[in-house]
Design an enzyme around this catalytic site. Structure first.
Site: not given
Ligand code: ATP
Length: 328
Positions: A15, A76, A107, A130, A132, A134, A176
Site C-alpha cells: 500500500g 502487489r 511487512d 505504511t 497503519d 503496525d 484492520r
C-alpha cells in the site's frame, strides 16, 4: 565506508503512503552524495520482474518531497511469491548492475525482500512505509503521522455538522489489525469512544458510555472505529444497534476510506523519510543487510527484518486511560 556497492535499486511496494516520495528522494540523493548510482524500480517487485527500471540522479527527484503517493508506483506482485518470478527479478538485477536493494513498504514487502536475499544473497534494506504504523522496530512508519492529521482534519469537519444537528457520528478509520490511527486520531479529535482491534470494549459499555454522555449534557458525539475492531458488528450494524437501543440518538456513519492514504506528507513524515533514506543507503554501504531502518526514541535505528516482520507493534495502553479521562 565500504565501496563495494556501486549501484542501489529502490522500490515502493504494498500500500502506498505519504512520505514514500520523500524517502525515494532521500535514497537517490544519498547515493549521489556518496558517488554511487541509483536505479528506480517501477511497480514494486513486479517492476523488478519485468525490468521496468529508470536511472535516477539527484535532479530526477526534484519537487517530490511534498507529494503523496509514490512516483515509482506501487504494486502487489503474485509472481514475486514464486521462485520463477524471483529468478527473473534476479536476472534483471544482475543485468542492470545493481548491488543492493532498498525496499520501501510494509511487512509483506520485507518478507519478499528477505526471501530474495536468502535465495540470492542479495543485500536488502527496508524502510517502513505504511499508514497503519503496525511494524515492530519503529515508533512511526512513513505516512502514519500524515494519516493522523488527515483523520483529525476530517473529524473536525464532521464535528461541525454533528454539533449543528445534535448527532452521533460513527467514523470508521483504517486499521484492520492495529488501532494506532483510531486511538491517536480519536484522542486528537476528542472522540467519545474509540473502538480498536486490540481491545473489545463491548456493546454494553458503548451503550452505557453514550447514555452517560447524553445525561452529562453533551448534545453531539463522535465515536472513532478502526476497521478491525472486535465489537462484532460492522459500523452500519452498529448504527442499527444504537438506533434500536438508544432512540434518543440521531446516528450517522462516515467511512473515511482511501482518503486516509493520500495527501501531502506532514513535515514529520518528510523529515522521517529523509532520515531513514540516508540511514538505509549508508548502512548498505557499510556492508549491512536484512535490516529495517526505523525510529525509536527519536533515534534512527536498525532492526533485523525478521524481527520487524514477526514482532508486534503494540499500542500505548496509557492512551486508553487518557481517552477515558478526556470524555469525563
Ligand atoms: P501493506 O502494509 O500496505 O499491506 P505490505 O508490504 O505488507 O504493505 P503485501 O501485499 O503484503 O504489502 O506485500 C507486498 C508484496 O511483497 C507482495 O505483493 C509480494 O510481491 C511480496 N511478498 C509478500 N510476501 C511474500 C513472500 N512470502 N514471498 C515473496 N514475496 C512476498
Amino acid at each position: 565506508m565500504q565501496k563495494n556497492i556501486k549501484k542501489i535499486g529502490v522500490l515502493t511496494s504494498g500500500g502506498d503512503s505519504p512520505g514514500m516520495n520523500a524517502a525515494i528522494r532521500s535514497v537517490v540523493r544519498t547515493c549521489a552524495y556518496h558517488g554511487i548510482e541509483c536505479v528506480g524500480i517501477y511497480r514494486g517487485y513486479q517492476g523488478l520482474i519485468e525490468g521496468d527500471f529508470k536511472e535516477m540522479g539527484p535532479r530526477s527527484v526534484n519537487n517530490i518531497v511534498n507529494k503523496g503517493g509514490t512516483i515509482l508506483k506501487s504494486a502487489r506482485s503474485a509472481e514475486f511469491r514464486t521462485a520463477e518470478g524471483r529468478k527473473k527479478a534476479y536476472d534483471n538485477v544482475v543485468k542492470a548492475g545493481m548491488d543492493a536493494l532498498v525496499v520501501i513498504g510494509g511487512d509483506g514487502s520485507f518478507t519478499g525482500g528477505l526471501v530474495f536475499n536468502s535465495e540470492y544473497n542479495f543485500p536488502v534494506m527496508g524502510i517502513p512505509g505504511t499508514i497503519d504504523n503496525d511494524i515492530f522496530g519503529t515508533s512511526h512508519t512513513l505516512g502514519y503521522d500524515t494519516a493522523l492529521n488527515t483523520v483529525v482534519d476530517c473529524i473536525d469537519k464532521i464535528r461541525d455538522t454533528a454539533s449543528s444537528h445534535n448527532r452521533l457520528f460513527f467514523v470508521e478509520v483504517m486499521g484492520r489489525d492495529a488501532g494506532h490511527i483510531a486511538l491517536n486520531a480519536g484522542i486528537g479529535a476528542g472522540a467519545e469512544e474509540i473502538l480498536i482491534p486490540e481491545e473489545n470494549l463491548g456493546l454494553d459499555r458503548l451503550l452505557e458510555s453514550l447514555k452517560k454522555s447524553k445525561a452529562s449534557g453533551k448534545s453531539s458525539s463522535i465515536v472513532v472505529i478502526a476497521e478491525g475492531d472486535k465489537i462484532g458488528k460492522n459500523v452500519f450494524e452498529l448504527k442499527d444497534y444504537v438506533d434500536a437501543n438508544l432512540p434518543e440518538y440521531d446516528v450517522r456513519v462516515s467511512v473515511l476510506g482511501h482518503m486516509q492514504r493520500g495527501g501531502a506528507p506532514s513535515c514529520f513524515d518528510r523529515v522521517l523519510a529523509s532520515r531513514l533514506g540516508v540511514k538505509a543507503v549508508e548502512s548498505l554501504l557499510e556492508g549491512k543487510s536484512n535490516l529495517m531502518v526505523g525510529l525509536l526514541e527519536d533515534k534512527v535505528t536498525l532492526t533485523p527484518l525478521e524481527q520487524a516482520i514477526k514482532g508486534k507493534s503494540e499500542i500505548d495502553r496509557d492512551l486508553l486511560r487518557v481517552s477515558d479521562i478526556m470524555t469525563t
